[in-house]
Design a protein around this motif. Structure first.
Motif, PDB file in Angstrom:
ATOM      1  N   GLU A 126       0.824  -1.083   0.016  1.00 60.51           N
ATOM      2  CA  GLU A 126       0.031  -0.054  -0.110  1.00 60.51           C
ATOM      3  C   GLU A 126       0.879   1.134  -0.014  1.00 60.51           C
ATOM      4  O   GLU A 126       0.448   2.232  -0.618  1.00 60.51           O
ATOM      5  N   ILE A 127       1.887   1.230   0.846  1.00 64.53           N
ATOM      6  CA  ILE A 127       2.885   2.443   0.826  1.00 64.53           C
ATOM      7  C   ILE A 127       3.548   2.688  -0.415  1.00 64.53           C
ATOM      8  O   ILE A 127       3.664   3.659  -0.925  1.00 64.53           O
ATOM      9  N   SER A 128       4.071   1.588  -1.200  1.00 65.34           N
ATOM     10  CA  SER A 128       5.020   1.762  -2.060  1.00 65.34           C
ATOM     11  C   SER A 128       4.012   0.827  -3.381  1.00 65.34           C
ATOM     12  O   SER A 128       4.830  -0.419  -3.783  1.00 65.34           O
ATOM     13  N   PRO A 129       3.103   1.191  -3.804  1.00 62.04           N
ATOM     14  CA  PRO A 129       2.412   0.297  -4.850  1.00 62.04           C
ATOM     15  C   PRO A 129       3.297  -0.130  -6.054  1.00 62.04           C
ATOM     16  O   PRO A 129       3.055  -1.030  -6.921  1.00 62.04           O
ATOM     17  N   TRP A 130       4.480   0.580  -6.344  1.00 61.63           N
ATOM     18  CA  TRP A 130       5.284   0.263  -7.406  1.00 61.63           C
ATOM     19  C   TRP A 130       6.089  -0.873  -7.089  1.00 61.63           C
ATOM     20  O   TRP A 130       6.613  -1.645  -8.141  1.00 61.63           O
TER      21      TRP A 130
END
Length: 502
Positions: A126-130
């Motif tokens: 969620e924090i870093s969807p990449w």
């Protein structure tokens, strides 16, 4: 799974009621509305016997996690790891731990090395969807100009690279300052490192950050970090680690940089270090230097940790973290041995710890032996302080619930057949005595207290509330001395905190 003592079941079945009219509400320091325990018609007629461990290892036995790292903050030790539990929940007990579903990291903490608080997970997806995945974290902290302690947590973005998260609390909330990898396969200067993952980070005595990484033979790398800890400030240089496989980690001890890594599964028949014993397959070894950007300065020292399979704890990949805490060194690692007791053989790992011996003068790491006993308790637990319900030495059929506070969880019973769950807390020192206790809880439920698995109930709190209330109850008798505490939690109860009163 291990069985709880039968005498504990007998006590639970007896449903002994406790006097609660004289509970000392005024001495309870938990925040919230306080009420006295009163009969609500809740009875505990059966208690689960699925106790998940009786020894110090693993740290937490109902959450699969691996690849440890740790940082000390305000007297507590915070440990983070790969969330194998996420893979387990995605593929089930019959599935395999092939890591592709893991996009979160586990958070734990302790101040006594045996009772561990589960703080939930960092949702990297969620924090870093990449990000492709999140494995094998490494964490450091420092006090910055704003007076706050800032935490920098680096993680493997699958085998492609390394991501970084930041927070000003060890339990978050965490943010992504870059929105991309700090290092990945497109980074210039990798010089043949095809898998720039498994980060290891340290900050030296001049305040400079360093990041190591890399998997595969001749692929160990190190780079100096910028003053912001999220940029690179040097060329990437090789670390000459023979038979290198993965699991980079860095320490800074007595002016010396210490690089630890996992060597591969081969027999290592060609051995270039005649002054040291040949490293066993998939063991952990280390190198040291005073000048980390000079590849020729790194000195191979020795292996310090065999694969846990050599100690009868099942063979798996190997990943360690060396941590100094309260003037002792500890080696954190993972092992597969708990998985069979938890109903799977899919390669799901659990975190473990044993004490290590480090000669700081010569920067020498002694051999550490894995075992199921783990670390000893370094101080008694204070039952008169406010304690979290998710703090445990062991447990049985406990489920966790998130709250609005980052890092704070509550516990409930997930036992089948309407049974009560158990939270087992080790080594609480009541001193000259406790007369009452309180729990912060909600639902229509009952929480019972036992000591040392003995055959009588010493206290019970009963409640019926939609909101969290502090429920105070008188103990059946005064408790003194040192004891293990068993909290037995009925169905439909959500348990947040507890505290005893003198």
């Amino acid at each position: 799974m291990k069985k709880l003592p039968a005498i504990l079941f007998a006590a639970a079945a007896a449903m002994v009621m406790c006097s609660c009219g004289d509970a000392d509400i005024s001495s309870v320091t938990m925040e919230g509305e306080k009420i006295k325990s009163a009969s609500k018609g809740v009875k505990i007629t059966a208690v689960t016997d699925n106790i998940t461990k009786t020894t110090g290892n693993p740290l937490i036995s109902n959450i699969f996690c691996a690849d440890p790292t740790a940082v000390e903050y305000e007297g507590r030790l915070y440990v983070y790891g790969t969330n194998d539990q996420q893979q387990y929940e995605a593929v089930g007990a019959e599935g395999s731990n092939t890591y592709e579903h893991i996009k979160s990291l586990v958070m734990l903490s302790t101040d006594d090395m045996v009772n561990w608080t589960y703080h939930g997970t960092i949702d990297v997806g969620e924090i870093s969807p990449w990000a492709i995945a999140s494995w094998a974290p490494s964490v450091v902290s420092r006090v910055e100009e704003d007076g706050k302690t800032h935490f920098y947590l680096y993680y493997s973005n699958s085998g492609w690279g390394v991501g970084v998260l930041t927070a000003d609390s060890p339990t978050g909330p965490w943010t992504d300052p870059l929105g991309k990898s700090i290092i990945d396969g497109n980074t210039k200067g990798l010089d043949g490192c095809k898998t720039p993952f498994d980060p290891g980070v340290t900050i030296d005595d001049e305040g400079t950050g360093w990041l190591s990484f890399g998997g595969g033979e001749d692929s160990a790398r190190i780079v100096r970090l910028g003053s912001d800890m999220i940029s690179l400030d040097s060329d990437i240089k090789k670390i000459p680690s023979s038979y290198h496989f993965e699991a980079s980690e860095l320490n800074f001890i007595n002016g010396t940089y210490v690089y630890t890594y996992n060597n591969d599964w081969s027999t290592h028949l060609k051995w270039n270090y005649p002054k040291t014993e040949r490293a066993p397959a998939c063991s952990m070894a280390y190198l040291t230097t005073k000048t980390p950007l000079d590849p020729d300065s790194w000195e191979y020292r020795d292996y310090y940790f065999k694969n846990p399979g050599e100690a009868g704890m099942e063979y798996s990949n190997n990943h360690t973290h060396l941590q100094k805490y309260k003037d002792r060194y500890y080696l954190f690692y993972h092992s597969l041995f708990p998985q069979k007791a938890l109903g799977t053989e899919g390669g799901f790992r659990s975190l473990c710890v044993n004490e290590a011996v480090v000669d700081e003068e010569t920067v020498t790491i002694g051999r550490v032996n894995a075992d199921k006993n783990g670390a000893e308790q370094i101080k008694p637990l204070d039952p008169f302080a406010v304690n979290q319900a998710e703090t445990a030495f062991s447990s049985a059929d406990v489920s966790y619930n998130y709250t609005d506070v980052a890092g704070n969880m509550t516990v409930s019973s997930s036992a089948d057949g309407g049974k009560a769950a158990v939270v087992w807390v080790k080594g609480a020192d009541f001193g000259s005595g406790a007369s009452s206790f309180a729990v912060k809880a909600k639902g229509k439920g009952r929480i019972e207290v036992y000591l040392d698995g003995k055959d009588t109930l010493v206290g019970a709190a009963e409640f019926d509330s939609k909101d969290m209330k502090i429920v105070c109850a008188k103990l059946k008798k005064k408790i003194s001395g040192e004891h293990d505490i068993y909290f037995v939690i009925s169905q439909n109860a959500e348990f947040d905190e507890w505290q005893f009163v003198k």
